[in-house]
Design a protein around this motif. Structure first.
Motif: not given
Length: 310
Positions: A138-148
């Motif tokens: 996502e736009k902010e680094i390392d902040t996106g939704k976790i998958i696994f």
């Protein structure tokens, strides 16, 4: 499912290799431009480019990721998904392009150790456990939704290099699991929780890797192994830089060692096998090192050829 892979170093090659081995359709690879290396400044391709070409995968090497020609070339591959491992920060025009999104592999259990050097900082901070995370960019680094996620133990004497090598393949397998789940259309998307105490993993610079001998032996042992083999913790020995790669903490100074002159912190040796530095609390046995202008070697080899000032 058409995949574009983005990465540069050996760490990324493991994931690309796993994707190829599992017969995913990797339609293109994006990697860093060739760069000059060595004394002759001969142009050298990235490890990812070399592997991709060995498998006849098209390679893109943009200087600027916002370049219109690159974006058009990337779009022409019609990727359903982009996979990013050890690459630079992407502009939204790139990560938002594929319909199934862009996933990233990060070398920590997010949201802990967001940043450029998660492997190093986990070891420097004396962590016993760490792991790998796949998430949507996502736009902010390392902040996106976790998958696994998957966990890894850190041994008390593991270096950042040791952890890097273990994490490389654990992460590669986690990406395969993630891509399979996305292809099947069934996967978790867990928002990251930033409410607790978070540890950061900022980029490491050479000027912050000097050893502070006033700290205790256990903390310095973690500092040394967290920077080994690169960029390496360092100190001065007779006005020359001394890189230290491997140590062991000691509660007491071993017998038969004498203090030698080195112009700084207390240093002891038997001139044969042992080289021990005094710290703010305890002692640190130095096991492997590299004196400025010399090769890396074990301490015993170093002591055979080095003479301390009397």
């Amino acid at each position: 499912m058409r995949i574009v892979f983005m990465g540069t170093p050996d760490f990324a090659v493991a994931t690309l290799q796993r994707l190829v081995e599992h017969n995913f359709e990797v339609v293109a690879v994006v990697t860093a431009p060739d760069k000059p290396v060595g004394r002759g400044l001969k142009m050298s391709a990235s490890p990812v480019r070399k592997y991709a070409e060995s498998r006849n995968i098209p390679v893109l090497q943009p200087e600027k990721l916002k370049n219109k020609a690159f974006l058009e070339e990337l779009a022409a591959f019609k990727a359903d998904l982009q996979v990013v491992v050890a690459f630079r920060m992407l502009p939204e025009a790139v990560w938002a392009m594929p319909p199934k999104g862009t996933i990233n592999l990060h070398g920590s259990l997010l949201p802990q150790y967001r940043g450029a050097a998660p492997i190093n900082w986990a070891v420097i901070n004396g962590e016993k456990m760490t792991g790998v995370t796949t998430f949507f960019i996502e736009k902010e680094i390392d902040t996106g939704k976790i998958i696994f996620t998957d966990t890894l133990e850190i041994g008390e004497n593991d270096t950042a290099g040791d952890l890097h090598d273990k994490m490389m393949w654990t992460g590669a397998d986690l990406v395969v699991k993630t891509v399979k789940a996305i292809e099947a259309g069934s996967y978790p998307e867990q928002p990251q929780d930033f409410s607790g105490e978070l540890k950061a993993a900022p980029k490491i610079f050479k000027e912050t890797t000097e050893i502070d001998w006033s700290k205790d032996a256990a903390a310095l042992h973690n500092f040394v192994r967290g920077l080994s083999p690169y960029p390496a913790a360092w100190t001065l020995l007779a006005d020359k830089q001394l890189k230290i790669f491997e140590t062991r903490p000691l509660d007491a100074l071993p017998g038969n060692l004498e203090r030698v002159q080195n112009g700084g912190y207390p240093l002891y040796t038997d001139h044969k096998k042992n080289l021990v530095a005094q710290t703010g609390n305890g002692f640190l046995s130095i096991l492997s090192l590299q004196l400025e202008g010399k090769k890396r070697m074990m301490t015993e080899e170093f002591l055979r050829g080095y003479r301390f000032d009397s």
